[in-house]
Structures are given as structure tokens and as C-alpha cells.
Design a protein around this motif. Structure first.
Motif, PDB file in Angstrom:
ATOM      1  N   UNK B  50      77.979  38.232  55.785  1.00  0.00           N
ATOM      2  CA  UNK B  50      77.359  37.371  56.795  1.00  0.00           C
ATOM      3  C   UNK B  50      78.229  37.455  58.048  1.00  0.00           C
ATOM      4  N   UNK B  51      77.635  37.948  59.148  1.00  0.00           N
ATOM      5  CA  UNK B  51      78.422  38.134  60.366  1.00  0.00           C
ATOM      6  C   UNK B  51      78.101  37.077  61.425  1.00  0.00           C
ATOM      7  N   UNK B  52      76.812  36.694  61.510  1.00  0.00           N
ATOM      8  CA  UNK B  52      76.418  35.720  62.534  1.00  0.00           C
ATOM      9  C   UNK B  52      75.631  34.582  61.890  1.00  0.00           C
ATOM     10  N   UNK B  53      76.339  33.806  61.125  1.00  0.00           N
ATOM     11  CA  UNK B  53      75.768  32.719  60.340  1.00  0.00           C
ATOM     12  C   UNK B  53      74.938  31.760  61.189  1.00  0.00           C
ATOM     13  N   UNK B  54      75.388  31.478  62.414  1.00  0.00           N
ATOM     14  CA  UNK B  54      74.723  30.507  63.269  1.00  0.00           C
ATOM     15  C   UNK B  54      73.317  30.954  63.684  1.00  0.00           C
ATOM     16  N   UNK B  55      73.028  32.273  63.619  1.00  0.00           N
ATOM     17  CA  UNK B  55      71.706  32.772  64.006  1.00  0.00           C
ATOM     18  C   UNK B  55      70.683  32.694  62.868  1.00  0.00           C
TER      19      UNK B  55
END
Lengths: 276, 94
Positions: B50-55
Motif C-alpha cells: 500500500x503506497x497511497x493509503x489516503x487515496x
């Protein structure tokens, strides 16, 4: 999904044996989500398989499971259903298992219309034994036993099973995993023989030999070649030549086998009682 | 019936919306390629991360497309919101 998928898995048997990118895991997930959506009691579900890559599936599933001999999953499943008609019996098998060595069991289970749900994991190849062509390998495609291309025509398994008498027939793909899961749920809920052909991908033996270098390319192929009935009705026969229909292919209401058998037992018991 | 079937996947160092079991993941790239929000990444020769969890919108596509059954998308608190966020491959059988 009400429950995490791990609820239905034997976690100690994972990770599974299937290759990187193999569609069988996606199809197995779709089966589990279908079971979950119907809220079936997992102690009342019996999953049966034969031999082949797809037939490894029940080994990972936390139901009562049976891994049988090549092509005979439906024969064993018929026995289970006859003995315990209240069980939800599901057969998971590959295209080689169901369409070749087990072809007779398939058409006769459909003819009897026994209330067993059969999911055919169709990857168009014998993956476990290194890629021999199967009755579902498309014409012209390469296999280890067809190094210049397959000269045979594959079965239309859905048409075959429906013609043999099944109550429910449908087709889905690994790419369309959500709709596939809903289709499988309908199949399980059917009172009678229900058959779903799940088009899966074998990147290792089918893909590599047929210029599809990985699972992503193969999933893309499924996306491009699968059409709904509605979309198909707008296409010419030439445009449909390399395409296949997904969704419900056929449904019909026919007497179910174990119910007929129960009625016979009742009639015979009554006759015996009357004679006493 | 085995009790082990109830065991959840090992958490890959995060407790965000997407949990990846990296002992089950075989690194096929399907989740990375299918994610509509480009949340996931895979280092060369490695496992999905998971690299951009907020997206993440919790659409669940990575979970239903994962051939290794290695991904779990944690449901959001609000069940209704969670459903409307499910696209294409709805997993609730509706």
C-alpha cells in the motif's frame, strides 16, 4: 461481504499452489463470495472436485470437502446428494476434468437435473500436466500437444449442458469477478442442476505459448472477448466469431432428481405398508 | 472443520483500509493494475504494497481480483457508505 474471505479458508494450507496470476484463485474467491452472499451454513456445504489444477481448490476451503479421481467429481457428488439431499453440494473442476474424461458424468448429471452446482474453471488447457490441449482449447491455439496449433473445435460447454437438461446455465470470467460471483450465487440457489463456466487464465502454460505474456494481458483478452447477451444481439455473426457470451445463458424449471427419488421411496414404502 | 479457517491474514505493517498478506501474495501485479486510484505499488521482484493509503476509496476491486486471496479491504464504519463506494465488482451479492 458479511464475513472476511479467510472465514472460509483453511489458512494453514495457504498460500495455494496456483501460479502467479492464475485465474483459479479469482474464481475460487468468487465462489466463496457467492456462498457468503447466500449466507449458507459452512457446515452444510460439501465441495467436491476431481483432478487437475482447479481440483486443488477444495483443499483450501473450510467446508466438508472431497478430492476424488479424475473426471469423477460429479459421480461422487451425485452419491453425496442422493444420500444427504439437504447438503449444498458444489463441484469445482477444470475443463479437462469436466469436458474430457468426465464428459459423460457431466451430461448425465444435467439430464437427471440433480441439485448440484458445478463450476467449470475453464483455462483452456491441462495446466497441471504442463499444457496439453483440452476439449476447451480454441481452434488454432498452441499447446504442448498441438505445437502447430489446435485443429479441433472446442465444445460450447454451456450449450451442451443446457441441451442435456440442466436447470441453470451461465458463463462468467475471472475479469468480471463481481458479476461471476452473483452468477454463481444464482446457480447455487437453483433447484436442479446448475452449471457455470468460469473463464479463467493460465499464464504459465496457455498464455506463454499463445503470445499472452502475463495474467494482465490474459485478463484484458477476457474483457475484450466477453459480451453480454444484449450486446451480442447487436453484433454480426462475423463480429461474434471470436467472442463469447457471459451472463445467464439458459434457465428452465424441471423436476429435480433427489425429489423424484424421495417420491419413489414414499410410494414404495406406502405400497409395502399397504401389503402388510 | 478446522478452527484455523478463522485466522485472519498477517498484517503487512499497516492497519489502513487495505491489508495485504505478503506470505500469500505472489506478486502478479493484478491489484496494482486494477486499482482505479493507484493506491498500490509493487517493487521489482517484490510483493504488493500500500503506497497511497489516503487515496483508497475501499471499492474492493483489489480484494476480489487478487488470485492469491491475499488482500482484505477493511469495511468503513458506515455500511451504507461502504456499499455505495463498491464499484464494478460488487461483493455483496446484490
Amino acid at each position: 461481504m458479511a464475513r472476511p474471505i479467510t472465514y472460509y479458508l483453511r489458512a494453514d494450507k495457504m498460500p495455494h499452489i496456483w501460479c502467479e496470476g492464475c485465474g483459479h484463485g479469482i474464481v475460487m474467491g468468487a465462489v466463496l463470495r457467492a456462498i457468503d452472499s447466500l449466507d449458507l451454513d459452512k457446515n452444510n456445504v460439501c465441495v467436491v472436485s476431481g483432478i487437475g489444477c482447479a481440483s486443488r481448490a477444495p483443499g483450501y476451503l473450510d467446508f466438508d470437502t472431497l478430492h476424488t479421481t479424475h473426471g469423477r467429481a460429479l459421480a461422487f457428488a451425485t452419491g453425496i446428494k442422493m444420500m444427504k439431499p439437504n447438503l449444498d453440494v458444489i463441484v469445482l473442476a477444470g475443463d479437462g476434468d469436466l469436458a474430457a474424461i468426465g464428459g459423460n458424468h457431466l451430461i448425465h448429471a444435467a439430464r437427471r437435473n440433480i441439485n448440484v452446482t458445478t463450476i467449470c474453471f475453464n483455462n483452456s488447457i491441462y495446466g497441471m500436466t504442463s499444457g496439453q490441449y483440452s476439449p476447451m482449447t480454441p481452434t488454432g491455439k498452441m499447446a504442448t500437444t498441438a505445437p502447430y496449433g489446435n485443429i479441433e473445435e472446442p465444445f460450447d460447454l454451456c450449450d451442451l449442458v443446457f441441451a442435456a437438461g440442466a436447470s441453470f446455465v451461465g458463463r462468467g470470467t475471472a475479469y468480471h469477478a463481481g458479476p461471476l460471483s452473483r452468477l454463481i450465487a444464482k446457480a447455487i440457489a437453483t433447484d436442479g442442476f446448475a452449471f457455470v463456466e468460469a473463464v479463467s487464465q493460465c499464464p504459465t502454460y496457455f498464455g506463454r505459448r499463445n503470445k499472452m505474456r502475463n495474467a494482465l494481458v490474459m485478463l484484458d483478452w477476457q474483457k475484450e472477448h466477453a459480451v453480454t447477451k444484449k450486446a451480442a444481439s447487436r453484433l454480426s455473426p462475423e463480429e461474434m466469431a471470436d467472442k463469447f457470451i457471459i451472463g445467464e445463458i439458459g434457465t428452465r424449471i424441471r423436476p429435480e432428481y433427489t425429489k423424484r427419488y424421495e417420491a419413489i421411496i414414499e410410494a414404495a414404502t406406502k405400497e409395502t405398508d399397504d401389503n402388510v | 472443520m478446522q478452527k484455523s479457517g478463522n485466522a485472519g491474514p498477517a498484517v503487512n505493517g499497516n492497519s489502513g483500509p487495505v491489508i495485504i498478506n505478503d506470505t500469500w501474495c505472489k506478486g502478479c501485479d493484478i491489484c496494482v493494475s486494477f486499482c482505479p486510484k493507484n493506491v498500490l505499488e509493487r517493487p521489482e521482484g517484490g510483493k504488493a504494497q500500500v503506497a497511497r493509503e489516503e487515496d483508497c476509496t475501499r471499492c474492493g476491486i483489489c480484494e476480489i481480483m487478487c488470485p492469491d486471496l491475499a488482500i482484505q479491504v477493511v469495511p468503513a464504519g458506515d455500511r451504507k457508505k461502504e456499499r455505495s463506494g463498491t464499484r464494478g465488482g460488487s461483493v455483496d451479492g446484490k
